[in-house]
Design a protein around this motif. Structure first.
Motif, short mmCIF file in Angstrom:
data_model
loop_
_atom_site.label_atom_id
_atom_site.label_comp_id
_atom_site.label_asym_id
_atom_site.label_seq_id
_atom_site.Cartn_x
_atom_site.Cartn_y
_atom_site.Cartn_z
N PRO A 141 9.83 -37.27 36.98
CA PRO A 141 10.09 -37.27 35.54
C PRO A 141 10.32 -38.71 35.08
CG PRO A 141 11.50 -35.68 36.70
CD PRO A 141 10.85 -36.53 37.74
N SER A 142 9.90 -39.04 33.88
CA SER A 142 10.00 -40.41 33.39
C SER A 142 11.44 -40.85 33.19
CB SER A 142 9.26 -40.53 32.06
OG SER A 142 9.65 -41.70 31.39
N PRO A 143 11.87 -41.92 33.88
CA PRO A 143 13.23 -42.43 33.64
C PRO A 143 13.41 -42.90 32.19
CG PRO A 143 12.24 -43.47 35.58
CD PRO A 143 11.16 -42.70 34.90
N ARG A 178 12.08 -41.71 29.53
CA ARG A 178 12.23 -40.58 28.60
C ARG A 178 13.61 -39.96 28.66
NH1 ARG A 178 7.78 -39.65 24.92
NH2 ARG A 178 6.01 -40.66 25.89
N MET A 179 14.36 -40.26 29.70
CA MET A 179 15.74 -39.78 29.74
C MET A 179 16.65 -40.66 28.88
SD MET A 179 17.71 -38.55 33.13
CE MET A 179 19.11 -37.41 33.04
N LEU A 205 15.34 -42.49 26.22
CA LEU A 205 14.84 -42.34 24.85
C LEU A 205 15.47 -41.09 24.25
CD1 LEU A 205 11.18 -43.32 25.68
CD2 LEU A 205 12.42 -44.28 23.72
N GLY A 206 16.24 -41.28 23.20
CA GLY A 206 16.92 -40.14 22.58
C GLY A 206 18.32 -39.91 23.12
N SER A 207 18.78 -40.75 24.03
CA SER A 207 20.10 -40.51 24.62
C SER A 207 21.23 -41.02 23.70
CB SER A 207 20.21 -41.15 26.01
OG SER A 207 20.03 -42.54 25.93
N TRP A 257 21.68 -31.90 31.59
CA TRP A 257 22.01 -33.16 30.91
C TRP A 257 23.51 -33.45 31.01
CZ3 TRP A 257 25.00 -35.28 27.22
CH2 TRP A 257 24.62 -36.56 26.79
N ALA A 265 24.24 -34.86 34.33
CA ALA A 265 23.81 -36.26 34.40
C ALA A 265 24.82 -37.16 33.70
CB ALA A 265 22.42 -36.42 33.77
N ARG A 302 2.73 -33.99 36.34
CA ARG A 302 2.25 -34.97 35.36
C ARG A 302 0.81 -35.41 35.67
NH1 ARG A 302 6.48 -39.65 34.58
NH2 ARG A 302 5.31 -39.96 32.69
N GLY A 341 17.43 -35.64 20.56
CA GLY A 341 17.90 -35.87 21.93
C GLY A 341 16.75 -36.19 22.86
N LEU A 384 8.39 -32.16 33.05
CA LEU A 384 7.13 -32.82 33.39
C LEU A 384 7.39 -33.81 34.52
CD1 LEU A 384 5.92 -33.25 29.74
CD2 LEU A 384 4.43 -32.34 31.53
N PHE A 412 19.25 -43.58 37.27
CA PHE A 412 18.44 -42.41 36.92
C PHE A 412 18.43 -41.42 38.08
CE2 PHE A 412 14.28 -40.34 37.47
CZ PHE A 412 14.29 -39.51 36.36
N ALA A 420 21.65 -39.57 38.11
CA ALA A 420 21.70 -38.58 37.02
C ALA A 420 20.84 -37.37 37.37
CB ALA A 420 21.21 -39.23 35.72
#
Lengths: 513, 513
Positions: A246-248, A250-251, A253-255, A491, A494, B205, B245, B253, B487, B490
């Motif tokens: 999973p994209s680090p 993207r975790m 972004l939006g946090s 979440w 995390a 992905r 969020g 993904l 990451f 988390a």
């Protein structure tokens, strides 16, 4: 901060209208709207409780407890924020404002907060409209606003890959000014551009200039560097794409400043556009305009600008009296201009090529809006916006039910108008503007129930509680209902690992709102 | 499964060449490559240890312990997997293979696994090339392969928003066949298209057909539904975009079956393309081709196909003897065709319009490759691929150092060749193919050190350990080095919350590899 920010509302102290100018503007606006008063009020003086904590001597050069700085950092830029500050209410004034000039200074600030059990509120430009930057301390001993604005440099430019490493505190103009020396641009122009920062855009998944394609900052981020409250560095590789887990990014972004403090990022930049073609298109109805926009994006055309403004909203912003599409293509996209015009004409659109007329008037109004709202507050006009995104099949129903819910909540006075700000192949982002006579002195109590009804209607109609204004504290109720519960559980786990004492932005995305 | 899958290698039992055909093919390939033998071996028989656990009576219709099914589900499709199965080695044969026909049946399977402490290996088409679907039990009592292939329906199509709700087990052809009844297509064509599934694409992905723009399945996903081992449903809203969020979908993904089992997803579909324009372009050098590809994507042109094949690789696949760019535009993108051709010519490209010639030969080879590899194994040819992505500034150095590292590991025999499969404004995805004389019977021991040197070289040169082949168990060492440690912390906390007993895919992304 070389220029002093206003302690309430938008912009800087040195750009305020005189009392006479303000009265004149208010009279004109009141005549146009049919409500509001030329009898403008003046902001209340700032009177804050003293700080709850003492600044350590070692941080004297990095943080301040000055009342003006504390008042400026006590809130964001929502209608409620502006009204509260205007009336001298600062329920969440921070105990200190830190202005780290390096990552090392930031780490020292975070270490102090951890030691003293102080809430940490990352602060970019203070333009949150959802209660995202109020230094709420929750159950902690105090709260510190951590203003990243001194970290504002473009550190490195890779002209081959067209990417730049930029510090998180760089606001729009500062960032563009440095990139333009290299002939480059990020071309990310949210309405808050003047004050909002790269770090804030990343933390809130902001949406910018492009109405199609890479609209969210998510799409422009190549890698992110952030620091946890424990001082660990979270830095992803610079990569154009990856399928490694999973994209680090993207975790983060939006946090919204709850997992780590973003300090810098590599972002994708481009040369300044060389070719442009734009048009204003008027439609016989908003629905016809929606159909045209849908066909344009579903055809694979990629207008840089594609904003559909309802007739009522166009009239309010002096942009004519018809449903108006502001359409613009840049560079390679220009090849799609004629096809887009044909789409518009197929739905009854009257096309006027060029940037003048309705488009120019609308754009001016767009950029002036944050300033205008301060005038509205002083003259007794309630003025707020909210947005969502929804799939095309549900769009007409959502616009109708949300508009209806707000109209009902408003009673007879005022109006709610709509525009589409961003368009995707599978849906669009409707953006609503509410203008009404304010109940002076009771603005918060007046707006609360309207916002609640609007949020409920958005969710019931299949939308998201926010397309690009983030969650903060103001959207928590709907966000909590919207996100999948197993994701929320993951979440929270995390969060507990990275910030076990819950210092980062209590109430935002997590905890008591 | 109406047709029986081969228990080793690619495809189904009913499409195997005869012994004579195989010998003839091997003789031709050996002459072309300069190594390998017409003396082809036959696969060893299947002999598995008995299952370690007994199937509950209540699951008799949902799961099987049949030896053929257990052998098929014992591995993925990497070179190591093919060789091991060919030689009759099934170190991770599952104790049972579940084939749930509904989400409810899936939940019953998961409940059994939780009760009996069995590892759960979600299985789509078994096309993992990174050890992602081996039913490794770790410290658990046994392992169950959970094959989603009976969940293969397109459940709903929203023609207005151009989106479809599709079950996770639908493989490429089945999914496209159902969409085509509505005139729609996902247009996601990975090399594994014939067997791989929507759920597998999401979990890993995967990257598909489009060389630019929406290349990863990430970009085509509107919402995902998954179930945790505890039976909780993780389902996001259908949204064209959202800023609420961190994205819940982006956490699934790339999660490779370790957080939850994907059961269905809404994906963005489109009409079948009506217009196409394509060309084969030969370049004086691979570097010149790279420059042209970079300029094409940085100009904002969006070719659907834009694959640059090195001269050595083109020669191996009978696609000529020059560095070859396979270039294709569809629908609205076609407007950019002439500009792309000009880019190519500016870098010395010789353009031949149309899909014939080198392009057609290369495409045929691309789709035949998984079948061809089975022949290679039987004839003593080592054949494997790996890929990465890297920013443009680092691309030439990466291709040189990775190729060099593999050549050195190979010794004098064999070759490593390169193509660019996907291109981004800020970088590209180089894909390497290794062909060499195999040390028959010792293939695994031969390939291991080569792969290790390749992975080290990729990371040292600034690449990612995978652009679209995922991490699985085979890439763990580099993935662990690549991801930011906060990451990882988390993510581990999230994993522990959703799957406290560690049932889902032990060793993939987490735990002992």
């Amino acid at each position: 901060m070389s220029r002093r920010r206003k302690h309430w509302g938008w912009g800087h102290e040195d750009e305020q209208p005189s009392a006479g100018e303000l009265r004149e503007a208010a009279a004109g606006l009141a005549a146009h709207l049919g409500f509001g008063s030329a009898d403008v009020e003046a902001p209340a003086p700032v009177a804050l409780d003293p700080p709850r904590v003492e600044l350590p001597a070692s941080l004297r050069g990095v943080a301040t407890q000055d009342d003006h700085a504390r008042a400026v950092h006590a809130h964001g830029s929502s209608y409620g924020d502006v009204v509260r500050a205007f009336r001298g209410r600062f329920p969440h004034a921070p105990d200190a404002v830190a202005l780290p000039g390096s990552e090392d200074e930031l780490l020292r600030v975070l270490a102090w907060c951890a030691d003293a059990r102080l809430a940490v509120t990352p602060y970019g430009g203070g333009t949150s409209v959802v209660g995202g930057v109020d230094p709420v301390r929750g159950s902690l001993e105090g709260a510190v606003s951590v203003d990243l604005s001194r970290l504002d440099r473009v550190l490195e430019v890779d002209g081959v890959s067209r990417a730049a490493l930029i510090e998180a505190g760089a606001a729009g103009p500062r960032l563009e000014e440095q990139l333009s020396e290299r002939g480059l641009t990020l071309r990310f122009f949210p309405q808050s551009f003047e004050l909002s920062t790269l770090g804030g855009w990343i933390a809130t998944r902001a949406a910018g200039h492009f109405a199609t394609g890479p609209t969210h900052i998510d799409d422009l981020v190549e890698s992110v560097r952030a620091v946890t409250v424990g001082g660990d560095v979270w830095e992803s590789r610079r990569l154009p794409g990856s399928g490694a887990g999973p994209s680090p990014d993207r975790m983060l972004l939006g946090s919204e400043g709850t997992l780590a403090v973003v300090t810098r990022a590599w972002v994708r930049v481009r040369p300044r556009p060389r070719e442009r073609r734009s048009a204003s298109v008027t439609f016989p109805s908003f629905a016809a305009g929606c159909d045209a926009v849908r066909e344009i994006v579903q055809s694979g055309l990629a207008p840089a600008n594609c904003r559909l403004v309802s007739a009522r909203e166009a009239a309010l912003t002096f942009a004519g009296d018809a449903d108006l599409l502001v359409l613009g293509f840049e560079d390679a996209g220009v090849a799609g201009f004629d096809a887009a015009v044909s789409c518009c004409e197929a739905y009854g659109g009257q096309v006027s090529e060029g940037g003048g007329g309705g488009s120019a008037a609308w754009r001016d109004a767009f950029l002036r809006a944050p300033y205008l709202r301060d005038t509205f507050v002083a003259m007794g006009v309630l003025s707020e916006t909210f947005e969502t995104a929804v799939t095309w099949d549900r769009l007409p129903g959502l616009v109708e039910s949300v508009s209806g819910a707000v109209e009902e909540a408003l009673g007879r006075a005022g109006s709610v108008t709509c525009r589409l700000t961003h368009a995707y192949p599978d849906g669009a982002a409707p953006y609503f503007t509410v203008l009404a006579p304010a109940e002076r002195g009771e603005e918060e109590a007046q707006w609360g129930p309207i916002k609640a009804d609007a949020g409920d209607a958005v969710l019931a109609a299949g939308g998201t509680i926010t397309h690009h204004h983030a969650v903060g504290r103001d959207h928590r109720r709907w966000y909590d209902a919207q996100r999948p519960e197993p994701f929320a559980a993951a979440w929270r786990a995390a969060k507990a690992t990275l910030d076990p004492d819950g210092l980062l932005n209590p109430g935002v995305l997590w905890g008591e709102a």
